[in-house]
Design a protein around this motif. Structure first.
Motif, PDB file in Angstrom:
ATOM      1  N   ALA A 287     -97.515   7.746  15.466  1.00 11.60           N
ATOM      2  CA  ALA A 287     -96.470   7.892  14.451  1.00 11.60           C
ATOM      3  C   ALA A 287     -95.146   8.316  15.084  1.00 11.60           C
ATOM      4  O   ALA A 287     -94.069   7.827  14.705  1.00 11.60           O
ATOM      5  N   LYS A 288     -95.218   9.212  16.062  1.00 11.37           N
ATOM      6  CA  LYS A 288     -94.002   9.627  16.760  1.00 11.37           C
ATOM      7  C   LYS A 288     -93.378   8.453  17.514  1.00 11.37           C
ATOM      8  O   LYS A 288     -92.148   8.297  17.526  1.00 11.37           O
ATOM      9  N   LEU A 289     -94.214   7.640  18.154  1.00 10.62           N
ATOM     10  CA  LEU A 289     -93.705   6.480  18.877  1.00 10.62           C
ATOM     11  C   LEU A 289     -93.004   5.511  17.923  1.00 10.62           C
ATOM     12  O   LEU A 289     -91.971   4.924  18.267  1.00 10.62           O
ATOM     13  N   ALA A 290     -93.568   5.363  16.719  1.00 11.93           N
ATOM     14  CA  ALA A 290     -92.974   4.444  15.738  1.00 11.93           C
ATOM     15  C   ALA A 290     -91.605   4.911  15.288  1.00 11.93           C
ATOM     16  O   ALA A 290     -90.750   4.096  14.906  1.00 11.93           O
ATOM     17  N   ASN A 291     -91.382   6.215  15.334  1.00 11.95           N
ATOM     18  CA  ASN A 291     -90.109   6.772  14.876  1.00 11.95           C
ATOM     19  C   ASN A 291     -89.181   7.154  16.030  1.00 11.95           C
ATOM     20  O   ASN A 291     -88.147   7.783  15.812  1.00 11.95           O
TER      21      ASN A 291
ATOM     22  N   SER B 246     -86.488   6.894  19.122  1.00 15.84           N
ATOM     23  CA  SER B 246     -85.210   6.221  19.320  1.00 15.84           C
ATOM     24  C   SER B 246     -84.608   6.732  20.616  1.00 15.84           C
ATOM     25  O   SER B 246     -85.165   7.627  21.271  1.00 15.84           O
ATOM     26  N   GLU B 247     -83.465   6.178  20.998  1.00 21.31           N
ATOM     27  CA  GLU B 247     -82.803   6.659  22.208  1.00 21.31           C
ATOM     28  C   GLU B 247     -82.418   8.125  22.065  1.00 21.31           C
ATOM     29  O   GLU B 247     -82.406   8.876  23.047  1.00 21.31           O
ATOM     30  N   ASP B 248     -82.095   8.534  20.854  1.00 20.21           N
ATOM     31  CA  ASP B 248     -81.730   9.932  20.619  1.00 20.21           C
ATOM     32  C   ASP B 248     -82.951  10.834  20.490  1.00 20.21           C
ATOM     33  O   ASP B 248     -82.869  12.042  20.729  1.00 20.21           O
ATOM     34  N   LYS B 249     -84.098  10.240  20.085  1.00 19.19           N
ATOM     35  CA  LYS B 249     -85.343  11.003  19.909  1.00 19.19           C
ATOM     36  C   LYS B 249     -86.467  10.346  20.698  1.00 19.19           C
ATOM     37  O   LYS B 249     -87.401   9.780  20.127  1.00 19.19           O
ATOM     38  N   PRO B 250     -86.404  10.371  22.032  1.00 16.28           N
ATOM     39  CA  PRO B 250     -87.468   9.757  22.820  1.00 16.28           C
ATOM     40  C   PRO B 250     -88.752  10.584  22.730  1.00 16.28           C
ATOM     41  O   PRO B 250     -88.718  11.779  22.433  1.00 16.28           O
TER      42      PRO B 250
END
Length: 390
Positions: free
Chosen positions: A193-197, A199-203
């Motif tokens: 779930a974390k991987l799905a969400n 982003s470059e700002d939230k790796p």
């Protein structure tokens, strides 16, 4: 490999994907099985022809659960790399990284007709690590590997509760072992779930443990569940139903007690080792009659030595003893060839004498289920790797 064609004639051929062929012909071209048939099979011009005089051609035998190369014979602690007993969850460790191709067990395997194996981590941890399907000859394990990973090893029952109970750590009980496994899968789902969400700002930092478990949850590789007792087998099926992964039962000593359920769910059982003493409570119902009971119930079986628990050279003898106690002989040969190949995910390459598959086979002096028969010559991908000399 240079282009070449070999023809074996006047052979008793056991193709596995069809009936036995007396006075049969096997044609090998460029390391692959080119054709299998009767005496009237056309022989290519310029081929090297060998008359076997009735000797048997059998696909390379396969053991889908061993510790070859990771539990080296005659090496003591220095050659034992089977269990990483420092954490209950070690799904990131790989048997691939511990296999020594120089282990003498590989030579014993080939001499006994075993040309491919699945090497598993040990059963000390609830989640022990990644398995690998390999051939039994090669200078490096990378050269030998056919599929990596070919599964993730997990253990229920006595072993993990003993290992961590002695350390006064979780798990020290069966319920604790199941909780560790379930918790690890929940962690993997949360990671997904974390991987799905991300982003470059939230790796999201990589997690090798959870990456391996996601492969299981996505049904890319099977969950290889060490379990002996019927209650542990029921737990294995319960957790598999909860998380929806592909389950393989390793050992399955009491699987015959739940054979109808196992068959209905389509779960294969890699049964064995079969010729060991009843060394602990959970193997008290060990019997060479159990493979036949599972087969009659419609369960897909493979037979294992769990080498070095039973030396790899006795794989064929375990099958022969199972036939003696009721296992159909054709089912016994499938349990040593195409069934383990399918479980390991390499049936497109090995497991039967089928046109297009790797030419991995042995010439036996007679029926391989006869104790007096021996491997005379072994081939991997059409190259001779062993010849028995008196």
């Amino acid at each position: 490999m240079t282009e070449s064609t070999m023809v074996f004639t006047n052979a008793t051929v056991l193709p596995i994907d069809g009936d036995r062929i007396d006075n049969g012909v096997v044609i090998v071209r460029d390391g692959k099985i080119d054709a299998v048939g009767g005496a009237d099979t056309p022989i290519p011009a310029g081929a090297s022809v060998q008359d076997l005089g009735g000797k048997w051609i059998v696909p390379g035998l396969i053991d889908a659960h061993v510790h070859l190369g990771t539990s080296e014979e005659g090496e003591g602690w220095a050659g034992n790399d089977t269990n990483e007993l420092t954490d209950p969850v070690t799904s990131h460790v790989r048997a691939l990284d511990a296999i020594n191709p120089a282990d003498i067990g590989f030579s014993d395997a080939i001499a006994a007709g075993v040309l491919a194996v699945n090497v598993n981590p040990g059963s000390g941890n609830p989640i022990g690590g990644q398995t690998v399907a390999i051939k039994c000859a090669g200078r490096t394990v990378d050269e030998m590997a056919m599929r990596t990973p070919s599964g993730v090893k997990s253990a229920l029952g006595e072993n993990p509760k003993r290992v961590y109970g002695e350390q006064k750590k979780t798990p020290s009980t069966r319920l604790g072992t199941a909780a560790v496994i379930r918790g690890a899968f929940v962690d993997a789902l949360n990671y997904e779930a974390k991987l799905a969400n991300a982003s470059e700002d939230k790796p999201v930092d990589r997690d090798l443990k959870l990456e391996a478990l996601l492969k299981v949850l996505k049904r890319e590789i099977p969950w290889r569940q060490h379990c002996h007792r019927a209650d542990d087998i029921a737990t294995a099926m319960r957790i598999a139903d909860e998380f929806g992964y592909e389950l393989v039962l390793d050992h399955g000593t009491e699987a015959h007690l739940l054979a109808d359920i196992v068959a209905e769910k389509g779960i294969p059982v890699i049964i064995g080792p079969l010729i060991v003493s009843r060394s602990k409570v959970e193997v008290r119902n060990r019997s060479v009659a159990n493979p036949g009971k599972l087969d009659k119930a419609g369960v897909t079986i493979a037979i294992t030595t769990d080498h070095p628990v039973v030396p790899i050279g006795n794989l064929i003898h375990q099958a022969a003893l199972s036939v003696k106690e009721g296992l159909d002989r054709d089912a016994a040969m499938r349990a040593l060839t195409i069934n383990p190949a399918t479980i390991m995910g390499v049936a497109d390459r090995i497991g039967s004498l089928t046109a297009g598959k790797d030419a991995d086979f042995c010439v036996w002096s007679g029926d391989p289920l006869d104790l007096y028969s021996r491997v005379e010559v072994a081939y991997i991908e059409g190259s001779e790797i062993y010849r028995h000399e008196d």
